[in-house]
Design a protein around this motif. Sequence first.
Motif, PDB file in Angstrom:
ATOM      1  N   ASP A   1       1.195  -0.878   0.072  1.00 12.37           N
ATOM      2  CA  ASP A   1       0.098  -0.576   0.246  1.00 12.37           C
ATOM      3  C   ASP A   1       1.187   1.306  -0.150  1.00 12.37           C
ATOM      4  N   LEU A   2       0.856   2.222  -1.119  1.00 12.97           N
ATOM      5  CA  LEU A   2       1.814   3.498  -1.347  1.00 12.97           C
ATOM      6  C   LEU A   2       1.129   4.082  -1.086  1.00 12.97           C
ATOM      7  N   CYS A   3       1.949   5.126  -0.473  1.00 16.91           N
ATOM      8  CA  CYS A   3       1.232   6.558  -0.075  1.00 16.91           C
ATOM      9  C   CYS A   3       0.328   6.246   0.996  1.00 16.91           C
ATOM     10  N   ALA A   4       0.432   5.262   2.164  1.00 15.43           N
ATOM     11  CA  ALA A   4      -0.816   4.446   3.215  1.00 15.43           C
ATOM     12  C   ALA A   4      -1.705   5.429   3.910  1.00 15.43           C
ATOM     13  N   GLY A   5      -0.996   6.659   4.396  1.00 14.88           N
ATOM     14  CA  GLY A   5      -1.920   7.180   5.490  1.00 14.88           C
ATOM     15  C   GLY A   5      -2.536   6.790   6.869  1.00 14.88           C
ATOM     16  N   THR A   6      -3.329   6.866   6.532  1.00 17.86           N
ATOM     17  CA  THR A   6      -3.938   6.183   8.219  1.00 17.86           C
ATOM     18  C   THR A   6      -3.909   4.394   7.676  1.00 17.86           C
ATOM     19  N   GLY A   7      -3.615   3.470   7.046  1.00 16.15           N
ATOM     20  CA  GLY A   7      -3.204   2.281   6.515  1.00 16.15           C
ATOM     21  C   GLY A   7      -4.554   1.935   6.066  1.00 16.15           C
TER      22      GLY A   7
ATOM     23  N   PRO B   1      -2.856   7.424  -4.036  1.00 13.03           N
ATOM     24  CA  PRO B   1      -1.798   8.845  -3.572  1.00 13.03           C
ATOM     25  C   PRO B   1      -2.706   9.938  -4.162  1.00 13.03           C
ATOM     26  N   PRO B   2      -1.762  10.996  -3.763  1.00 14.58           N
ATOM     27  CA  PRO B   2      -2.600  12.312  -3.591  1.00 14.58           C
ATOM     28  C   PRO B   2      -2.704  12.535  -5.485  1.00 14.58           C
ATOM     29  N   TYR B   3      -3.853  13.195  -5.254  1.00 18.79           N
ATOM     30  CA  TYR B   3      -4.170  13.033  -7.019  1.00 18.79           C
ATOM     31  C   TYR B   3      -5.887  14.300  -7.973  1.00 18.79           C
ATOM     32  N   LEU B   4      -4.878  15.743  -6.795  1.00 10.53           N
ATOM     33  CA  LEU B   4      -5.355  17.070  -7.444  1.00 10.53           C
ATOM     34  C   LEU B   4      -4.629  17.050  -8.347  1.00 10.53           C
TER      35      LEU B   4
ATOM     36  N   ASP C   1      -1.851  16.609  -3.529  1.00 10.43           N
ATOM     37  CA  ASP C   1      -1.096  17.608  -4.488  1.00 10.43           C
ATOM     38  C   ASP C   1      -0.571  16.269  -5.671  1.00 10.43           C
ATOM     39  N   GLY C   2      -1.548  16.289  -6.577  1.00  5.47           N
ATOM     40  CA  GLY C   2      -0.698  15.009  -7.691  1.00  5.47           C
ATOM     41  C   GLY C   2       0.644  15.901  -8.131  1.00  5.47           C
ATOM     42  N   GLY C   3       0.376  17.304  -8.359  1.00  6.10           N
ATOM     43  CA  GLY C   3       1.165  18.061  -9.638  1.00  6.10           C
ATOM     44  C   GLY C   3       0.462  18.938  -9.858  1.00  6.10           C
ATOM     45  N   THR C   4       0.736  19.525 -10.983  1.00  8.61           N
ATOM     46  CA  THR C   4      -0.218  20.439 -12.014  1.00  8.61           C
ATOM     47  C   THR C   4      -0.985  20.192 -12.746  1.00  8.61           C
ATOM     48  N   ASP C   5      -1.147  18.737 -13.657  1.00 10.44           N
ATOM     49  CA  ASP C   5      -1.811  17.819 -14.175  1.00 10.44           C
ATOM     50  C   ASP C   5      -3.170  16.811 -12.823  1.00 10.44           C
ATOM     51  N   GLY C   6      -2.469  16.939 -11.900  1.00  9.28           N
ATOM     52  CA  GLY C   6      -2.756  15.085 -11.523  1.00  9.28           C
ATOM     53  C   GLY C   6      -2.161  14.270 -11.109  1.00  9.28           C
ATOM     54  N   LEU C   7      -1.088  13.823 -12.736  1.00  7.05           N
ATOM     55  CA  LEU C   7      -0.757  12.946 -12.568  1.00  7.05           C
ATOM     56  C   LEU C   7       0.337  12.217 -12.103  1.00  7.05           C
ATOM     57  N   ASP C   8       0.870  13.319 -10.781  1.00  9.36           N
ATOM     58  CA  ASP C   8       2.481  13.030 -11.091  1.00  9.36           C
ATOM     59  C   ASP C   8       3.025  11.471 -10.653  1.00  9.36           C
ATOM     60  N   PHE C   9       2.010  10.714  -9.412  1.00  3.83           N
ATOM     61  CA  PHE C   9       1.964   9.951  -8.898  1.00  3.83           C
ATOM     62  C   PHE C   9       1.510   9.114  -9.866  1.00  3.83           C
TER      63      PHE C   9
END
Length: 276
Positions: A111-117, A180-183, A204-212
Amino acid sequence: MNAAFQSLCARLQAAGVPDARFDAAQLYRFVTRRDPRLDDGPTDAEAARLDVLATRRAAREPLQYLLGEWDFLDFTLKVGPGVLCPRADSEVVCETAIELLRNVPHPTVLDLCAGTGCLGLGVARAYPDARVTCVEKSGDAWPYLQANTMDTGVETVRADVFSWYRTLAPESVDLILSNPPYLTAGEMRALMPETSHEPAMALDGGTDGLDFYRLLCARYKAALRPGGWLVLEIGCAQAAQVLALGGQYGWQNGRCRKDYGGNDRVVVLQKPEKDG
Ligand code: GLN
């Protein structure tokens, strides 16, 4: 019904809290451990605590942060400032992973970018023989992940997914899931009041939301065994873009699934059985 509860409802309503009555009832129950509909009213000490929480909620701090716990699927997670709140929309991401693993003995799962899990823990609960690792970079989210995974057998790694892939043995993982962050940058500038209290790092997924998605598609295929899956939570308008990225990076059988609100929410990509 008591006057204190009525005025709590009115105060949250006036602050523009969506579903103010629900939140008021949750806060009332949290402080008094009694049902507001049957109760005569708070004690002075309870009223004082309630006032503090009402002020925070009226400032649009998420209800989840005030309660310190939130349900996800059939379990409860510790939450608070610094970690993304588990959302009902994400449950279908976990359920999708659980379905894909149905006939996989002793699966190895990340689980990547798991946060609370929440996602990894959901898989681990469904498959007690799974080896699940939750990866999180944020020092603020980390204590929640530690508390939630304690005594569950789920492993945790504090790492940045932009470099952690280098540590993975090739073809060693059955399934990777991630919210993942995707906004997009535009969405980050127009957050809901509640969301603006959540960590930007989780959104925050970067300019177009797709970085991750670019990272995960490009760098995490080698670690999956042939036929293994990448299960991604997506924003409701991102399905076509994420499926296209999957194709571009050589993934197969891409498909999208909706959440229970009817919005596109999950993209599944499969690593080809024979890569190359
Ligand atoms: N679903 C969240 C929101 O719209 C975003 C979560 C994320 O970026 N992973 O607020």
